[in-house]
Scaffold this active site. Structure first.
Site, PDB file in Angstrom:
ATOM      1  N   GLN A  11       0.833  -1.224   0.000  1.00  0.00           N
ATOM      2  CA  GLN A  11       0.000   0.000   0.000  1.00  0.00           C
ATOM      3  C   GLN A  11       0.855   1.257   0.000  1.00  0.00           C
ATOM      4  O   GLN A  11       0.565   2.214  -0.706  1.00  0.00           O
ATOM      5  CB  GLN A  11      -0.813   0.078   1.290  1.00  0.00           C
ATOM      6  CG  GLN A  11      -1.861  -0.909   1.512  1.00  0.00           C
ATOM      7  CD  GLN A  11      -2.754  -0.417   2.645  1.00  0.00           C
ATOM      8  OE1 GLN A  11      -3.605   0.443   2.423  1.00  0.00           O
ATOM      9  NE2 GLN A  11      -2.561  -0.937   3.833  1.00  0.00           N
ATOM     10  N   ASP A  37      14.666  -9.697  -1.896  1.00  0.00           N
ATOM     11  CA  ASP A  37      13.897 -10.558  -1.003  1.00  0.00           C
ATOM     12  C   ASP A  37      14.434 -10.358   0.416  1.00  0.00           C
ATOM     13  O   ASP A  37      15.605 -10.647   0.688  1.00  0.00           O
ATOM     14  CB  ASP A  37      14.039 -12.026  -1.440  1.00  0.00           C
ATOM     15  CG  ASP A  37      13.132 -12.950  -0.640  1.00  0.00           C
ATOM     16  OD1 ASP A  37      12.682 -12.542   0.448  1.00  0.00           O
ATOM     17  OD2 ASP A  37      12.883 -14.076  -1.105  1.00  0.00           O
ATOM     18  N   LEU A  38      13.581  -9.863   1.291  1.00  0.00           N
ATOM     19  CA  LEU A  38      14.033  -9.515   2.651  1.00  0.00           C
ATOM     20  C   LEU A  38      14.535 -10.724   3.438  1.00  0.00           C
ATOM     21  O   LEU A  38      15.224 -10.580   4.439  1.00  0.00           O
ATOM     22  CB  LEU A  38      12.906  -8.819   3.414  1.00  0.00           C
ATOM     23  CG  LEU A  38      12.498  -7.442   2.866  1.00  0.00           C
ATOM     24  CD1 LEU A  38      11.237  -6.941   3.569  1.00  0.00           C
ATOM     25  CD2 LEU A  38      13.606  -6.414   3.030  1.00  0.00           C
ATOM     26  N   TYR A  62       6.849  -8.052   6.691  1.00  0.00           N
ATOM     27  CA  TYR A  62       5.890  -9.123   6.987  1.00  0.00           C
ATOM     28  C   TYR A  62       4.770  -8.460   7.773  1.00  0.00           C
ATOM     29  O   TYR A  62       4.970  -8.066   8.926  1.00  0.00           O
ATOM     30  CB  TYR A  62       6.591 -10.208   7.807  1.00  0.00           C
ATOM     31  CG  TYR A  62       5.774 -11.446   8.048  1.00  0.00           C
ATOM     32  CD1 TYR A  62       6.141 -12.660   7.461  1.00  0.00           C
ATOM     33  CD2 TYR A  62       4.644 -11.433   8.862  1.00  0.00           C
ATOM     34  CE1 TYR A  62       5.398 -13.811   7.687  1.00  0.00           C
ATOM     35  CE2 TYR A  62       3.892 -12.574   9.081  1.00  0.00           C
ATOM     36  CZ  TYR A  62       4.282 -13.758   8.499  1.00  0.00           C
ATOM     37  OH  TYR A  62       3.551 -14.906   8.718  1.00  0.00           O
ATOM     38  N   THR A  63       3.590  -8.297   7.136  1.00  0.00           N
ATOM     39  CA  THR A  63       2.536  -7.476   7.743  1.00  0.00           C
ATOM     40  C   THR A  63       1.298  -8.282   8.178  1.00  0.00           C
ATOM     41  O   THR A  63       0.306  -7.673   8.603  1.00  0.00           O
ATOM     42  CB  THR A  63       2.092  -6.369   6.763  1.00  0.00           C
ATOM     43  OG1 THR A  63       1.691  -6.989   5.541  1.00  0.00           O
ATOM     44  CG2 THR A  63       3.198  -5.372   6.496  1.00  0.00           C
ATOM     45  N   ASP A 103       2.440   1.356  15.276  1.00  0.00           N
ATOM     46  CA  ASP A 103       1.884   1.643  16.606  1.00  0.00           C
ATOM     47  C   ASP A 103       1.859   0.379  17.476  1.00  0.00           C
ATOM     48  O   ASP A 103       1.743   0.473  18.689  1.00  0.00           O
ATOM     49  CB  ASP A 103       0.467   2.224  16.462  1.00  0.00           C
ATOM     50  CG  ASP A 103      -0.467   1.351  15.635  1.00  0.00           C
ATOM     51  OD1 ASP A 103       0.027   0.593  14.772  1.00  0.00           O
ATOM     52  OD2 ASP A 103      -1.697   1.417  15.843  1.00  0.00           O
ATOM     53  N   TYR A 126       4.055  -9.819  15.774  1.00  0.00           N
ATOM     54  CA  TYR A 126       4.284  -8.786  14.748  1.00  0.00           C
ATOM     55  C   TYR A 126       4.926  -7.546  15.380  1.00  0.00           C
ATOM     56  O   TYR A 126       5.948  -7.043  14.889  1.00  0.00           O
ATOM     57  CB  TYR A 126       2.949  -8.422  14.084  1.00  0.00           C
ATOM     58  CG  TYR A 126       2.992  -7.185  13.215  1.00  0.00           C
ATOM     59  CD1 TYR A 126       3.608  -7.197  11.966  1.00  0.00           C
ATOM     60  CD2 TYR A 126       2.405  -5.987  13.645  1.00  0.00           C
ATOM     61  CE1 TYR A 126       3.641  -6.048  11.171  1.00  0.00           C
ATOM     62  CE2 TYR A 126       2.431  -4.851  12.864  1.00  0.00           C
ATOM     63  CZ  TYR A 126       3.052  -4.883  11.621  1.00  0.00           C
ATOM     64  OH  TYR A 126       3.082  -3.747  10.844  1.00  0.00           O
ATOM     65  N   LYS A 130       8.645  -6.014  14.599  1.00  0.00           N
ATOM     66  CA  LYS A 130       8.804  -4.651  14.072  1.00  0.00           C
ATOM     67  C   LYS A 130       9.682  -3.824  15.010  1.00  0.00           C
ATOM     68  O   LYS A 130      10.481  -3.000  14.557  1.00  0.00           O
ATOM     69  CB  LYS A 130       7.435  -3.974  13.883  1.00  0.00           C
ATOM     70  CG  LYS A 130       6.585  -4.543  12.759  1.00  0.00           C
ATOM     71  CD  LYS A 130       7.187  -4.340  11.369  1.00  0.00           C
ATOM     72  CE  LYS A 130       7.180  -2.894  10.926  1.00  0.00           C
ATOM     73  NZ  LYS A 130       7.743  -2.730   9.553  1.00  0.00           N
TER      74      LYS A 130
HETATM   75  N1  LIG Z   1      -0.924  -1.328   6.993  1.00  0.00           N
HETATM   76  C1  LIG Z   1      -0.903  -0.819   8.213  1.00  0.00           C
HETATM   77  O1  LIG Z   1      -1.946  -0.614   8.841  1.00  0.00           O
HETATM   78  C2  LIG Z   1       0.404  -0.437   8.851  1.00  0.00           C
HETATM   79  C3  LIG Z   1       0.355   0.155  10.096  1.00  0.00           C
HETATM   80  C4  LIG Z   1       1.548   0.500  10.697  1.00  0.00           C
HETATM   81  C5  LIG Z   1       2.733   0.251  10.055  1.00  0.00           C
HETATM   82  N2  LIG Z   1       2.763  -0.347   8.863  1.00  0.00           N
HETATM   83  C6  LIG Z   1       4.058  -0.623   8.252  1.00  0.00           C
HETATM   84  O2  LIG Z   1       4.157   0.079   7.023  1.00  0.00           O
HETATM   85  C7  LIG Z   1       4.918  -0.679   6.090  1.00  0.00           C
HETATM   86  C8  LIG Z   1       4.169  -0.843   4.799  1.00  0.00           C
HETATM   87  O3  LIG Z   1       2.896  -1.365   5.080  1.00  0.00           O
HETATM   88  P1  LIG Z   1       1.858  -1.667   3.908  1.00  0.00           P
HETATM   89  O4  LIG Z   1       0.498  -1.467   4.483  1.00  0.00           O
HETATM   90  O5  LIG Z   1       2.269  -0.953   2.668  1.00  0.00           O
HETATM   91  O6  LIG Z   1       2.125  -3.226   3.738  1.00  0.00           O
HETATM   92  P2  LIG Z   1       1.534  -4.240   2.667  1.00  0.00           P
HETATM   93  O7  LIG Z   1       0.535  -3.579   1.805  1.00  0.00           O
HETATM   94  O8  LIG Z   1       1.155  -5.467   3.426  1.00  0.00           O
HETATM   95  O9  LIG Z   1       2.811  -4.556   1.782  1.00  0.00           O
HETATM   96  C9  LIG Z   1       3.904  -5.238   2.286  1.00  0.00           C
HETATM   97  C10 LIG Z   1       4.927  -5.347   1.186  1.00  0.00           C
HETATM   98  O10 LIG Z   1       6.040  -6.079   1.700  1.00  0.00           O
HETATM   99  C11 LIG Z   1       6.452  -6.975   0.696  1.00  0.00           C
HETATM  100  N3  LIG Z   1       7.148  -8.116   1.269  1.00  0.00           N
HETATM  101  C12 LIG Z   1       6.725  -9.014   2.169  1.00  0.00           C
HETATM  102  N4  LIG Z   1       7.664  -9.951   2.396  1.00  0.00           N
HETATM  103  C13 LIG Z   1       8.728  -9.633   1.589  1.00  0.00           C
HETATM  104  C14 LIG Z   1       9.996 -10.195   1.350  1.00  0.00           C
HETATM  105  N5  LIG Z   1      10.400 -11.324   1.961  1.00  0.00           N
HETATM  106  N6  LIG Z   1      10.821  -9.593   0.476  1.00  0.00           N
HETATM  107  C15 LIG Z   1      10.437  -8.472  -0.175  1.00  0.00           C
HETATM  108  N7  LIG Z   1       9.245  -7.900  -0.005  1.00  0.00           N
HETATM  109  C16 LIG Z   1       8.404  -8.468   0.871  1.00  0.00           C
HETATM  110  C17 LIG Z   1       5.171  -7.401   0.015  1.00  0.00           C
HETATM  111  O11 LIG Z   1       5.503  -7.930  -1.232  1.00  0.00           O
HETATM  112  P3  LIG Z   1       4.442  -8.735  -2.162  1.00  0.00           P
HETATM  113  O12 LIG Z   1       3.635  -7.655  -2.815  1.00  0.00           O
HETATM  114  O13 LIG Z   1       5.364  -9.458  -3.088  1.00  0.00           O
HETATM  115  O14 LIG Z   1       3.681  -9.635  -1.228  1.00  0.00           O
HETATM  116  C18 LIG Z   1       4.439  -6.081  -0.058  1.00  0.00           C
HETATM  117  O15 LIG Z   1       4.851  -5.369  -1.198  1.00  0.00           O
HETATM  118  C19 LIG Z   1       5.282  -1.974   6.799  1.00  0.00           C
HETATM  119  O16 LIG Z   1       6.570  -1.843   7.339  1.00  0.00           O
HETATM  120  C20 LIG Z   1       4.276  -2.085   7.911  1.00  0.00           C
HETATM  121  O17 LIG Z   1       4.793  -2.817   9.003  1.00  0.00           O
HETATM  122  C21 LIG Z   1       1.613  -0.691   8.228  1.00  0.00           C
END
Ligand SMILES: NC(=O)c1ccc[n+]([C@@H]2O[C@H](COP(=O)([O-])OP(=O)(O)OC[C@H]3O[C@@H](n4cnc5c(N)ncnc54)[C@H](OP(=O)(O)O)[C@@H]3O)[C@@H](O)[C@H]2O)c1
Length: 298
Positions: A11, A37-38, A62-63, A103, A126, A130
């Protein structure tokens, strides 16, 4: 300025690409699996080294919050080991890393909004992974900006807003938790904030601009309040809506424990960078309208 984002389809990665479009002097590039690849730190190092960015945004993670409870090793490998590699690669190039955190590093026991230096106490696997990522990033690159955000939603990927709108297609009433409080945050606003930070760092990378910051939507609510707002906006845009039945956390069991209060104070970001996200209701209205329009038959 060339900004390299880890993860292609996330996102926040997709929001960064959209918000950078048409902005002069910004080249936004994303890189994901299999090149980066992480799980494989050497692939992360190589992908970043080759592209020579001016700034790295470490957004991939990893979300899957509930799944992480049963998959701790993988979540830790990705969220700490992968994040460390991205920060280290940036450090080797001498450039800053903006790392996304959450958070969920907090316990949720505080009465008010959390400050950056409040004690952490993650309640879930999780959150713990993080938090390990924050420590690893800070250790690997002194030029780090760790952005804790929350309750992210956008027109992309999977998120609460899209889930509510999808459920309202088939249900007239939806039970939503009313005793967890936080800041709904548009990923498009997160992207705007990151672009602002990137420009500020390029102009003057002073020591006060590095460290941990909270970046979240202005204002707070419960998940039930968030859902009610989504349906008000959707209904007025001609989209699906449902009645929200307010339920307690106890009535909605989930594998991972969520903080009851994870509201984040964003005053430090406003003070140091002069930037604050809009009121969450305004951004929520924009995204709901967009999703309703995109779903409408043409
Ligand atoms: N969403 C929330 O509510 C939220 C809240 C607080 C913080 N955050 C943080 O914000 C950041 C971005 O969140 P987001 O909502 O954009 O997450 P997201 O939509 O779930 O996307 C996660 C991304 O990480 C990639 N990924 C997962 N495992 C991987 C690996 N082994 N190697 C390379 N890429 C990998 C996924 O790739 P694929 O597309 O290939 O699966 C995807 O592109 C994260 O650090 C998350 O912890 C999110």
């Amino acid at each position: 300025m060339k900004i390299l984002v880890t993860g292609r389809e996330g996102q926040i990665a997709r929001s960064l690409v959209e918000q950078a479009r048409g902005r002069p002097n910004i080249v936004m590039e994303t890189v994901g699996r299999p090149e980066l690849d992480l799980v494989k730190p050497e692939s992360v190092m190589a992908a970043i080294r080759e592209r020579k960015p001016d700034l790295v945004v470490s957004a991939a993670a990893y979300t899957a919050v509930d799944q992480a409870e049963d998959d701790v090793d993988m979540a830790l490998t990705v969220n700490a080991g992968g994040a460390r590699a991205a920060a280290k690669a940036a450090a080797e190039l001498g450039v800053p890393v903006v790392h996304l955190s959450t958070d969920y590093v907090f316990s949720g026991d505080k009465a008010g909004a959390y400050l950056e230096d409040d004690p952490v106490g993650p309640q879930s696997a999780y959150g713990r992974t993080k938090l390990a990522g924050e420590v690893a990033v800070a250790d690997a690159n002194p030029k780090h900006v760790i952005l804790r955000t929350a309750w992210a939603y956008s027109p992309f990927g999977r998120n609460f807003v899209k889930t509510m709108l999808a459920q309202a297609q088939t249900r007239s009433s939806i039970g939503v938790v009313c005793d967890q409080f936080g800041n709904p945050t548009s990923a498009l606003d997160i992207a705007d904030g990151i672009l602002h930070i990137a420009r500020a760092l390029a102009a003057m990378p002073s020591a006060d601009k590095f460290g941990i910051f909270h970046l979240a939507g202005t204002g707070s609510t419960s998940w039930a309040g968030f859902a009610e707002n989504i349906f008000v906006e959707s209904r007025s845009a001609g989209g699906p809506f449902a009645a929200v039945q307010r339920i307690s956390t106890a009535e909605y069991p989930s594998k991972a424990k969520r903080p009851a209060n994870s509201r984040l104070s964003t005053d430090k970001l406003a003070r140091v960078y002069g930037w604050r996200a809009p009121d969450w209701r305004l951004s929520c209205a924009d995204i709901v309208r967009r999703l309703v329009q995109e779903a409408a038959p043409t």
